[in-house]
Design an enzyme around this catalytic site. Structure first.
Site, PDB file in Angstrom:
ATOM      1  N   HIS A   1      44.127  52.299  37.912  1.00 25.85           N
ATOM      2  CA  HIS A   1      44.388  51.812  39.270  1.00 25.85           C
ATOM      3  C   HIS A   1      45.414  50.692  39.196  1.00 25.85           C
ATOM      4  O   HIS A   1      45.892  50.344  38.114  1.00 25.85           O
ATOM      5  CB  HIS A   1      43.093  51.415  39.987  1.00 25.85           C
ATOM      6  CG  HIS A   1      42.286  50.341  39.314  1.00 25.85           C
ATOM      7  ND1 HIS A   1      42.800  49.110  38.971  1.00 25.85           N
ATOM      8  CD2 HIS A   1      40.986  50.312  38.912  1.00 25.85           C
ATOM      9  CE1 HIS A   1      41.858  48.371  38.416  1.00 25.85           C
ATOM     10  NE2 HIS A   1      40.749  49.081  38.351  1.00 25.85           N
TER      11      HIS A   1
ATOM     12  N   HIS B   1      45.052  47.899  36.503  1.00 27.41           N
ATOM     13  CA  HIS B   1      45.500  48.238  35.143  1.00 27.41           C
ATOM     14  C   HIS B   1      47.029  48.273  35.094  1.00 27.41           C
ATOM     15  O   HIS B   1      47.641  47.833  34.122  1.00 27.41           O
ATOM     16  CB  HIS B   1      44.971  49.616  34.720  1.00 27.41           C
ATOM     17  CG  HIS B   1      43.485  49.767  34.850  1.00 27.41           C
ATOM     18  ND1 HIS B   1      42.903  50.654  35.720  1.00 27.41           N
ATOM     19  CD2 HIS B   1      42.469  49.120  34.233  1.00 27.41           C
ATOM     20  CE1 HIS B   1      41.596  50.562  35.634  1.00 27.41           C
ATOM     21  NE2 HIS B   1      41.295  49.637  34.735  1.00 27.41           N
TER      22      HIS B   1
ATOM     23  N   CYS C   1      24.287  45.645  29.676  1.00 23.35           N
ATOM     24  CA  CYS C   1      24.922  46.356  30.794  1.00 23.35           C
ATOM     25  C   CYS C   1      25.928  47.343  30.211  1.00 23.35           C
ATOM     26  O   CYS C   1      26.882  46.943  29.550  1.00 23.35           O
ATOM     27  CB  CYS C   1      25.610  45.385  31.746  1.00 23.35           C
ATOM     28  SG  CYS C   1      26.655  46.239  32.949  1.00 23.35           S
TER      29      CYS C   1
ATOM     30  N   CYS D   1      29.534  46.787  31.474  1.00 24.12           N
ATOM     31  CA  CYS D   1      30.237  45.672  30.811  1.00 24.12           C
ATOM     32  C   CYS D   1      30.435  45.976  29.337  1.00 24.12           C
ATOM     33  O   CYS D   1      31.271  45.377  28.689  1.00 24.12           O
ATOM     34  CB  CYS D   1      29.437  44.375  30.873  1.00 24.12           C
ATOM     35  SG  CYS D   1      29.235  43.670  32.498  1.00 24.12           S
TER      36      CYS D   1
ATOM     37  N   CYS E   1      23.552  43.745  37.356  1.00 23.85           N
ATOM     38  CA  CYS E   1      24.761  43.072  36.869  1.00 23.85           C
ATOM     39  C   CYS E   1      25.619  42.714  38.087  1.00 23.85           C
ATOM     40  O   CYS E   1      25.865  43.546  38.946  1.00 23.85           O
ATOM     41  CB  CYS E   1      25.526  44.010  35.934  1.00 23.85           C
ATOM     42  SG  CYS E   1      27.261  43.596  35.776  1.00 23.85           S
TER      43      CYS E   1
ATOM     44  N   HIS F   1      28.969  44.879  38.199  1.00 27.01           N
ATOM     45  CA  HIS F   1      28.911  46.335  38.379  1.00 27.01           C
ATOM     46  C   HIS F   1      27.784  46.815  39.298  1.00 27.01           C
ATOM     47  O   HIS F   1      27.664  48.000  39.558  1.00 27.01           O
ATOM     48  CB  HIS F   1      28.808  47.031  37.018  1.00 27.01           C
ATOM     49  CG  HIS F   1      29.993  46.781  36.148  1.00 27.01           C
ATOM     50  ND1 HIS F   1      29.997  45.825  35.152  1.00 27.01           N
ATOM     51  CD2 HIS F   1      31.227  47.320  36.162  1.00 27.01           C
ATOM     52  CE1 HIS F   1      31.192  45.817  34.572  1.00 27.01           C
ATOM     53  NE2 HIS F   1      31.948  46.710  35.155  1.00 27.01           N
TER      54      HIS F   1
ATOM     55  N   LYS G   1      37.687  43.047  47.294  1.00 32.09           N
ATOM     56  CA  LYS G   1      37.548  43.469  45.921  1.00 32.09           C
ATOM     57  C   LYS G   1      37.804  44.987  45.862  1.00 32.09           C
ATOM     58  O   LYS G   1      37.421  45.705  46.784  1.00 32.09           O
ATOM     59  CB  LYS G   1      36.104  43.160  45.478  1.00 32.09           C
ATOM     60  CG  LYS G   1      35.987  43.085  43.996  1.00 32.09           C
ATOM     61  CD  LYS G   1      34.586  42.771  43.552  1.00 32.09           C
ATOM     62  CE  LYS G   1      34.498  43.291  42.130  1.00 32.09           C
ATOM     63  NZ  LYS G   1      33.196  43.545  41.669  1.00 32.09           N
TER      64      LYS G   1
ATOM     65  N   LYS H   1      35.102  51.459  44.162  1.00 32.44           N
ATOM     66  CA  LYS H   1      34.975  52.846  44.624  1.00 32.44           C
ATOM     67  C   LYS H   1      34.161  52.907  45.901  1.00 32.44           C
ATOM     68  O   LYS H   1      34.450  53.697  46.802  1.00 32.44           O
ATOM     69  CB  LYS H   1      34.282  53.673  43.541  1.00 32.44           C
ATOM     70  CG  LYS H   1      35.276  54.243  42.569  1.00 32.44           C
ATOM     71  CD  LYS H   1      34.652  55.363  41.786  1.00 32.44           C
ATOM     72  CE  LYS H   1      35.683  56.113  41.010  1.00 32.44           C
ATOM     73  NZ  LYS H   1      35.095  56.977  40.006  1.00 32.44           N
TER      74      LYS H   1
HETATM   75  N1  MSP Z   1      38.264  48.448  27.097  1.00 30.38           N
HETATM   76  C1  MSP Z   1      38.210  47.097  27.451  1.00 30.38           C
HETATM   77  C2  MSP Z   1      39.331  46.313  26.805  1.00 30.38           C
HETATM   78  C3  MSP Z   1      39.365  46.353  25.318  1.00 30.38           C
HETATM   79  S1  MSP Z   1      40.729  45.515  24.666  1.00 30.38           S
HETATM   80  C4  MSP Z   1      40.417  45.403  23.044  1.00 30.38           C
HETATM   81  C5  MSP Z   1      38.315  46.953  28.961  1.00 30.38           C
HETATM   82  N2  MSP Z   1      38.865  47.981  29.607  1.00 30.38           N
HETATM   83  S2  MSP Z   1      39.107  48.042  31.194  1.00 30.38           S
HETATM   84  O1  MSP Z   1      39.551  49.388  31.454  1.00 30.38           O
HETATM   85  O2  MSP Z   1      37.954  47.613  31.895  1.00 30.38           O
HETATM   86  O3  MSP Z   1      40.320  47.110  31.491  1.00 30.38           O
HETATM   87  C6  MSP Z   1      40.169  45.755  31.846  1.00 30.38           C
HETATM   88  C7  MSP Z   1      41.542  45.217  32.155  1.00 30.38           C
HETATM   89  O4  MSP Z   1      42.146  45.995  33.210  1.00 30.38           O
HETATM   90  C8  MSP Z   1      41.630  43.803  32.675  1.00 30.38           C
HETATM   91  O5  MSP Z   1      41.549  42.817  31.668  1.00 30.38           O
HETATM   92  C9  MSP Z   1      42.999  43.834  33.320  1.00 30.38           C
HETATM   93  O6  MSP Z   1      43.980  43.851  32.344  1.00 30.38           O
HETATM   94  C10 MSP Z   1      42.970  45.173  34.021  1.00 30.38           C
HETATM   95  N3  MSP Z   1      42.362  45.086  35.345  1.00 30.38           N
HETATM   96  C11 MSP Z   1      41.297  45.803  35.793  1.00 30.38           C
HETATM   97  N4  MSP Z   1      41.094  45.500  37.115  1.00 30.38           N
HETATM   98  C12 MSP Z   1      41.994  44.588  37.517  1.00 30.38           C
HETATM   99  C13 MSP Z   1      42.245  43.934  38.740  1.00 30.38           C
HETATM  100  N5  MSP Z   1      41.562  44.163  39.846  1.00 30.38           N
HETATM  101  N6  MSP Z   1      43.248  43.022  38.762  1.00 30.38           N
HETATM  102  C14 MSP Z   1      43.996  42.737  37.668  1.00 30.38           C
HETATM  103  N7  MSP Z   1      43.773  43.341  36.506  1.00 30.38           N
HETATM  104  C15 MSP Z   1      42.796  44.276  36.393  1.00 30.38           C
HETATM  105  O7  MSP Z   1      37.953  45.920  29.481  1.00 30.38           O
END
Ligand code: MSP
Length: 485
Positions: free
Chosen positions: A19, A22, A127, A130, A145, A148, A295, A298
């Site tokens: 999304h 990311h 969790c 998490c 949590c 989530h 926020k 889904k």
């Molecule tokens: N798999 C772990 C990371 C392991 S790194 C060794 C993880 N994955 S995640 O898919 O949940 O990705 C988290 C990351 O996605 C956040 O740290 C950020 O980079 C990005 N983001 C997810 N949602 C976001 C927002 N709403 N806003 C900004 N960044 C976001 O955690």
């Protein structure tokens, strides 16, 4: 030998498609990687997918796909998204790859041989979303949590522990080092966490169904974070290419959002300390994006799909908007209305019209190849570079934009269409555009190349951001951006 710059994004869970959150991190990393390439660095830009998580397994079950097939499918989808967004990564890592498994086993054994892994027992709430143990403060009044909205499970089992607390003192010293955790304000939060909560951590799960089997006990799988963090080593050759590893490790920048800073700024350094490896230079955590003030979830149905967005708006406009209007490091709000305004005002009016106007003027009134460099003083190159080196992307973009505006102003003041010095004025304008094409390249790579094409020049390097002889063969093209409704 050029200096190296090693930059990473988190590896993302593939329980869903990417999304805009990311995309935000990944585009930011791309901007920084492209800037350092322009500076002449040997850049290694890493991204990838975190595939050994229980929640990926659950997602595969939900759609009725065998796990391996599901992971392959999703990894492909994530790669496709990054292609659409013009992400210039050098390596895409998957934690189910053979290389990564080999690296994790080597790392685990090293830490074990340093007597930092011991068998203990654990009882606590976990969790799955998490992928972390949680305590009361992480739960809402219904015992779910907070992030989530999901009930944690009680885990009571024999586990292997990593003796992270052995390194607490050294870690605190590291955390206090200037520039290790950025932005500065996040530092305090991590230090507080390390002082109050951080301790030995369970790094295996007994009889878990998915993950890398611990080399010391086949009944245990390695905990997903202990495995995932090691991806940063795997990608640059740990366990398979020593020469490459020597060249690129340590990472210059681990980029992520604030949600996972503790894993990166606390657990990860202690793992490296135990393994006797060098520590990353900087951990930078940016803020969280909300969508039109809410926020992104889904349940609310407001998850922004960057691919769909890119079908409606130019990719460069999306990239530009995210860093022009959201302070990098702060939380920020994404709104389609604001994106449209950015396109119609800044991109169509300030930039698109500028390029069209300059090319028209130069074609009509001609241009000198060299002349008095009147516009040069308006370019604050040092400042722009400083902001980029501090990862203050919004500040850099603001400063670049000031130069765009100054160039517009210069036309209005100098009025080349009725000036005897039209050719010299146009020289300044063409050189300004050439420099703008370089400055904007990290943020809007395709737009930069379009500007270069109209100027008849090759994209320059950062060192070419100064007024010199204009060597292009100009040819006016289409407007760079169209207004959107
Ligand atoms: N798999 C772990 C990371 C392991 S790194 C060794 C993880 N994955 S995640 O898919 O949940 O990705 C988290 C990351 O996605 C956040 O740290 C950020 O980079 C990005 N983001 C997810 N949602 C976001 C927002 N709403 N806003 C900004 N960044 C976001 O955690």
């Amino acid at each position: 030998m050029p200096k190296k710059f090693y930059i990473t994004t988190p590896i993302y869970y593939v329980n869903d498609l990417p999304h805009i959150g990311h995309a935000y991190t990944t585009i930011a990393a791309d901007v920084i990687a492209r800037f350092f390439r322009l500076k002449g660095y040997d850049v290694f830009f890493l991204t990838g997918t975190d595939e050994n998580s229980q929640k990926n397994v659950e997602a595969a079950k939900k759609v009725g796909m065998p796990i391996k097939k599901y992971l392959d499918y999703m990894a492909k989808k994530w790669k496709e998204a990054w292609k659409v967004l013009n992400i210039s990564y050098d390596y895409f890592i998957r934690t189910t790859s053979a290389k990564h498994k080999k690296a994790v086993l080597k790392f685990f054994k090293t830490v074990y041989n340093h007597n930092d892994i011991y068998l203990g027992s654990y009882k606590g709430l976990y969790c799955v979303s998490c992928e972390a143990f949680v305590t009361k403060k992480d739960l809402d009044h219904q015992g779910r949590c907070k992030i989530h909205k999901r009930k944690p499970i009680m885990i009571s089992e024999e586990n292997y522990f990593f003796a992270a607390s052995k390194y607490r003192k050294k870690l605190l010293k590291l955390l206090k080092r200037k520039g290790f955790v950025l932005p500065e304000k996040r530092k305090k939060e991590v230090i507080k966490y390390v002082e109050k909560e951080f301790g030995d951590i369970s790094i295996t799960r007994y009889k878990a169904e998915w993950g890398i089997t611990a080399p010391i006990n086949k009944n245990h799988k390695i905990y997903v974070w202990f495995d995932a963090l090691i991806n940063y080593l795997t990608a640059v050759g740990y366990g398979w290419n020593e020469k490459m590893f020597k060249k690129y490790w340590p990472a210059d920048l681990h980029l992520m959002a604030k949600d996972i800073i503790k894993f990166h700024a606390a657990l990860w350094p202690t793992m490296l300390m135990s393994a006797g490896l060098e520590l990353p230079k900087t951990i930078f955590a940016h803020g969280f994006l909300t969508i039109e003030g809410h926020k992104m979830t889904k349940t609310l149905g407001n998850v922004v799909d960057p691919i769909k967005l890119a079908e409606k708006y130019p990719v460069d406009a999306i990239r530009f908007y995210l860093f022009k209007h959201i302070g990098f490091g702060e939380d920020g709000d994404f709104s389609e209305e604001a994106l449209k305004n950015t396109i119609n005002n800044e991109l169509v009016n300030d930039l698109g019209n500028l390029v069209y106007r300059v090319l028209s003027l130069a074609e009509k009134y001609g241009y000198a190849k060299l002349g008095k460099k009147e516009l040069e003083k308006k370019l604050k190159l040092k400042k722009i570079e400083k902001h980029l080196r501090n990862y203050e992307l919004h500040k850099a973009l603001k400063e670049i934009w000031n130069f765009v505006k100054e160039t517009n102003k210069y036309i209005n003041v100098k009025k080349p269409w009725k000036s005897k010095k039209a050719k010299e004025i146009n020289y300044n304008l063409l050189e300004a555009l050439r420099i703008i094409s370089i400055l904007l390249y990290p943020f809007m790579p395709s737009t930069s190349l379009k500007i270069c094409k109209q100027l008849g020049v090759k994209l320059g390097k950062w060192k070419d951001c100064k007024f010199k002889r204009f060597e292009g063969k100009i040819k006016k093209g289409e407007y760079l951006f169209k207004k959107v409704k």
